[in-house]
Design a protein around this motif. Structure first.
Motif, PDB file in Angstrom:
ATOM      1  N   VAL A  61      38.571  32.804  53.150  1.00  0.00           N
ATOM      2  CA  VAL A  61      38.940  33.367  54.450  1.00  0.00           C
ATOM      3  C   VAL A  61      39.370  34.810  54.223  1.00  0.00           C
ATOM      4  O   VAL A  61      40.205  35.076  53.352  1.00  0.00           O
ATOM      5  N   PRO A  62      38.819  35.774  54.980  1.00  0.00           N
ATOM      6  CA  PRO A  62      39.222  37.173  54.805  1.00  0.00           C
ATOM      7  C   PRO A  62      40.676  37.379  55.213  1.00  0.00           C
ATOM      8  O   PRO A  62      41.080  36.965  56.304  1.00  0.00           O
ATOM      9  N   VAL A  63      41.451  37.989  54.318  1.00  0.00           N
ATOM     10  CA  VAL A  63      42.877  38.166  54.574  1.00  0.00           C
ATOM     11  C   VAL A  63      43.267  39.627  54.361  1.00  0.00           C
ATOM     12  O   VAL A  63      42.480  40.438  53.863  1.00  0.00           O
ATOM     13  N   THR A  64      44.482  39.958  54.739  1.00  0.00           N
ATOM     14  CA  THR A  64      44.983  41.319  54.573  1.00  0.00           C
ATOM     15  C   THR A  64      45.175  41.632  53.091  1.00  0.00           C
ATOM     16  O   THR A  64      45.312  40.736  52.254  1.00  0.00           O
ATOM     17  N   SER A  65      45.202  42.915  52.773  1.00  0.00           N
ATOM     18  CA  SER A  65      45.341  43.318  51.371  1.00  0.00           C
ATOM     19  C   SER A  65      46.649  42.839  50.765  1.00  0.00           C
ATOM     20  O   SER A  65      46.725  42.553  49.570  1.00  0.00           O
ATOM     21  N   ARG A  66      47.686  42.712  51.578  1.00  0.00           N
ATOM     22  CA  ARG A  66      48.970  42.216  51.065  1.00  0.00           C
ATOM     23  C   ARG A  66      48.850  40.782  50.548  1.00  0.00           C
ATOM     24  O   ARG A  66      49.523  40.396  49.591  1.00  0.00           O
ATOM     25  N   GLU A  67      47.981  39.988  51.174  1.00  0.00           N
ATOM     26  CA  GLU A  67      47.824  38.588  50.786  1.00  0.00           C
ATOM     27  C   GLU A  67      47.021  38.417  49.498  1.00  0.00           C
ATOM     28  O   GLU A  67      47.006  37.340  48.919  1.00  0.00           O
ATOM     29  N   THR A  68      46.333  39.468  49.058  1.00  0.00           N
ATOM     30  CA  THR A  68      45.520  39.357  47.843  1.00  0.00           C
ATOM     31  C   THR A  68      46.053  40.225  46.712  1.00  0.00           C
ATOM     32  O   THR A  68      45.377  40.384  45.689  1.00  0.00           O
ATOM     33  N   ALA A  69      47.233  40.804  46.889  1.00  0.00           N
ATOM     34  CA  ALA A  69      47.794  41.685  45.854  1.00  0.00           C
ATOM     35  C   ALA A  69      47.919  40.945  44.527  1.00  0.00           C
ATOM     36  O   ALA A  69      48.475  39.844  44.458  1.00  0.00           O
ATOM     37  N   GLY A  70      47.357  41.537  43.480  1.00  0.00           N
ATOM     38  CA  GLY A  70      47.438  40.952  42.145  1.00  0.00           C
ATOM     39  C   GLY A  70      46.455  39.849  41.872  1.00  0.00           C
ATOM     40  O   GLY A  70      46.468  39.259  40.788  1.00  0.00           O
ATOM     41  N   GLN A 109      42.586  38.399  41.293  1.00  0.00           N
ATOM     42  CA  GLN A 109      41.276  38.819  40.837  1.00  0.00           C
ATOM     43  C   GLN A 109      40.211  38.369  41.845  1.00  0.00           C
ATOM     44  O   GLN A 109      40.268  37.266  42.378  1.00  0.00           O
ATOM     45  N   GLY A 110      39.225  39.257  42.078  1.00  0.00           N
ATOM     46  CA  GLY A 110      38.139  38.943  42.977  1.00  0.00           C
ATOM     47  C   GLY A 110      36.794  39.007  42.291  1.00  0.00           C
ATOM     48  O   GLY A 110      36.688  39.351  41.113  1.00  0.00           O
ATOM     49  N   ARG A 150      38.708  43.364  42.934  1.00  0.00           N
ATOM     50  CA  ARG A 150      39.766  43.045  43.896  1.00  0.00           C
ATOM     51  C   ARG A 150      39.368  41.858  44.759  1.00  0.00           C
ATOM     52  O   ARG A 150      38.222  41.746  45.198  1.00  0.00           O
ATOM     53  N   ALA A 151      40.336  40.982  44.993  1.00  0.00           N
ATOM     54  CA  ALA A 151      40.092  39.837  45.872  1.00  0.00           C
ATOM     55  C   ALA A 151      40.252  40.274  47.326  1.00  0.00           C
ATOM     56  O   ALA A 151      41.119  41.084  47.654  1.00  0.00           O
ATOM     57  N   ARG A 152      39.405  39.761  48.172  1.00  0.00           N
ATOM     58  CA  ARG A 152      39.469  40.072  49.603  1.00  0.00           C
ATOM     59  C   ARG A 152      39.599  38.813  50.460  1.00  0.00           C
ATOM     60  O   ARG A 152      39.698  38.904  51.681  1.00  0.00           O
ATOM     61  N   THR A 153      39.567  37.666  49.813  1.00  0.00           N
ATOM     62  CA  THR A 153      39.691  36.406  50.539  1.00  0.00           C
ATOM     63  C   THR A 153      40.684  35.496  49.832  1.00  0.00           C
ATOM     64  O   THR A 153      41.012  35.708  48.662  1.00  0.00           O
ATOM     65  N   ARG A 154      41.147  34.502  50.558  1.00  0.00           N
ATOM     66  CA  ARG A 154      41.934  33.415  49.971  1.00  0.00           C
ATOM     67  C   ARG A 154      41.205  32.121  50.284  1.00  0.00           C
ATOM     68  O   ARG A 154      40.650  31.961  51.375  1.00  0.00           O
ATOM     69  N   GLU A 155      41.214  31.210  49.314  1.00  0.00           N
ATOM     70  CA  GLU A 155      40.454  29.969  49.486  1.00  0.00           C
ATOM     71  C   GLU A 155      41.248  28.938  50.276  1.00  0.00           C
ATOM     72  O   GLU A 155      42.400  28.655  49.964  1.00  0.00           O
TER      73      GLU A 155
END
Length: 405
Positions: A157-166, A168-169, A175-180
């Motif tokens: 799911v595409p999330v804000t950059s704060r949610e993917t800080a640190g 790996q994508g 950079r990660a741009r989604t959360r599973e």
């Protein structure tokens, strides 16, 4: 008329009422409360009580009407949940005004829906914890189905950059741009069609989904399986795409279940394996692939391995082939498709693949969307409730579960 009806009971419950914290709140007069309903804004005067030790007040009538701490009636809140779960918040606001005459700002629609979804998700997880601990014991479905399936998958799911800080994508920049979000769809089966293919029972699907890690998700899956009667059915089957985390959950939570790799994914891997060999197969590529697909349909993974090992590969091609071959060797017991089909079992996880697209993709992956995890989790909870509302209406009534002593 609605205001007059509500005003008939002003909520006076005597000079004192329990405050909920072990004290007594004292009657302090009447105060107005305004809230939106499906029929428009209403204002009611209701008895107000004040608790001196706690330093706060309460109106018993608010709780009775379902508007304690709320600015919407339960009916309007339910309509808002349905509209916000179906599409973007701006569209939901417009839909509510056009169809119900309820004028709610886009931000209010969003906040109300996310609060409702968060409460729904929290109560579901609390109930799941009680079920997994055997403190809440659901009664088995009646009539009891023959087979119960759990199809498991995950999608980003595409999330804000704060949610993917640190995190790996997979992109070039790392950079990660989604959360599973992990999903499990439960459904039942009692019969096969005239050609011997299994038929899913109508309106038998229930869905759970979460951003929680696999270990936590596994507990939710276990609880839902118990609720759906896994302890009582003759055949329990777990379907997945071959991801190790799925089989770790299946093995730990359902050691008695049959595990099956989705046939479509297995065929995709076989096509990838063929591409690694096509420079040696040349004009025999299609013939070789057809033979290997036949091997796969019969669950002959040894035959696939033997056919691959006939070709001496080196370097990158060897690594590619070994990786794909490892997928089949690691999942060989889950690929006995001929045997599974002879027992009338599903060998595809299409139901959860479809849920990833319809429940998650159609609502949370539209152009320009970037979610917070909490916001997405709340909307997903609302969409899951809508997806399995038919089954719950039939099988999840209050008298179908009991608490242990």
């Amino acid at each position: 008329m609605l205001v007059q009806l509500l005003a008939a009971d002003r909520g006076h419950r005597g000079p004192r009422v329990p405050c909920g914290q072990g004290h007594e709140a004292v009657f302090a007069g009447y105060r107005d409360k305004s809230f939106d309903t499906v029929l428009g804004l209403v204002t009611v005067a209701r008895a107000w009580y004040h608790c001196a030790p706690c330093g706060h007040g309460l109106a018993p009538r608010d709780a009775e009407l379902g508007v304690a701490g709320q600015s919407m009636s339960p009916g309007l809140a339910a309509m808002n949940d349905l509209a916000a779960a179906a599409g973007p918040f701006a569209g939901a606001s417009r839909l509510l005004e056009e169809l119900a005459g309820a004028r709610l700002t886009v931000k209010r629609v969003e906040r109300a829906a996310e609060a409702s979804g968060a409460d729904l998700a929290a109560s579901g997880r609390e109930r799941a914890a009680l079920t997994a601990a055997r403190k809440l014991v659901p009664l088995p479905p009646s009539p009891l189905p023959d087979k119960l399936y759990a199809a498991i998958d995950g999608t980003g799911v595409p999330v804000t950059s704060r949610e993917t800080a640190g995190r790996q994508g997979k992109g070039e920049d790392g950079r990660a741009r989604t959360r599973e979000v992990k999903l499990a769809v439960f459904f039942t089966q009692d019969k096969v069609d005239d050609d011997g293919y299994p038929v899913r029972d109508r309106a038998s699907a229930s869905v759970i989904a979460t951003f929680e890690p696999a270990a936590t998700f596994g507990n939710l899956v276990k609880a839902e399986a118990i609720r759906r009667g896994a302890d009582h059915v003759r055949q329990l089957t777990v379907l997945g795409d071959g991801a190790p985390w799925i089989w770790n959950i299946a093995t730990a939570k359902f050691p008695e279940a049959t595990q099956i790799v989705d046939l479509y994914h297995a065929r995709e891997h076989l096509h990838s394996l063929t591409r690694s060999l096509e420079f040696m197969l040349l004009d025999r590529r299609d013939e070789w692939l057809a033979a290997r697909l036949a091997d796969l349909d019969y669950g002959d993974i040894d035959g696939i391995e033997t056919a691959v090992r006939q070709y001496p590969l080196e370097g990158v091609k060897k690594d590619e082939a070994e990786k794909e071959l490892g997928y089949f060797l690691n999942n060989a017991p889950r690929m006995r498709y001929h045997w599974f089909r002879s027992r009338g079992l599903f060998v595809g996880s299409g139901v959860v693949e479809a849920s990833c697209k319809t429940l998650i993709g159609q609502r949370l992956k539209q152009s320009g969307m970037h979610w917070t995890v909490n916001g997405a989790d709340a909307i997903i909870a609302l969409r899951c409730r809508e997806a399995d509302s038919q089954w719950k209406a039939i099988c999840n009534t209050p008298d179908t579960q009991t608490r242990t002593a």
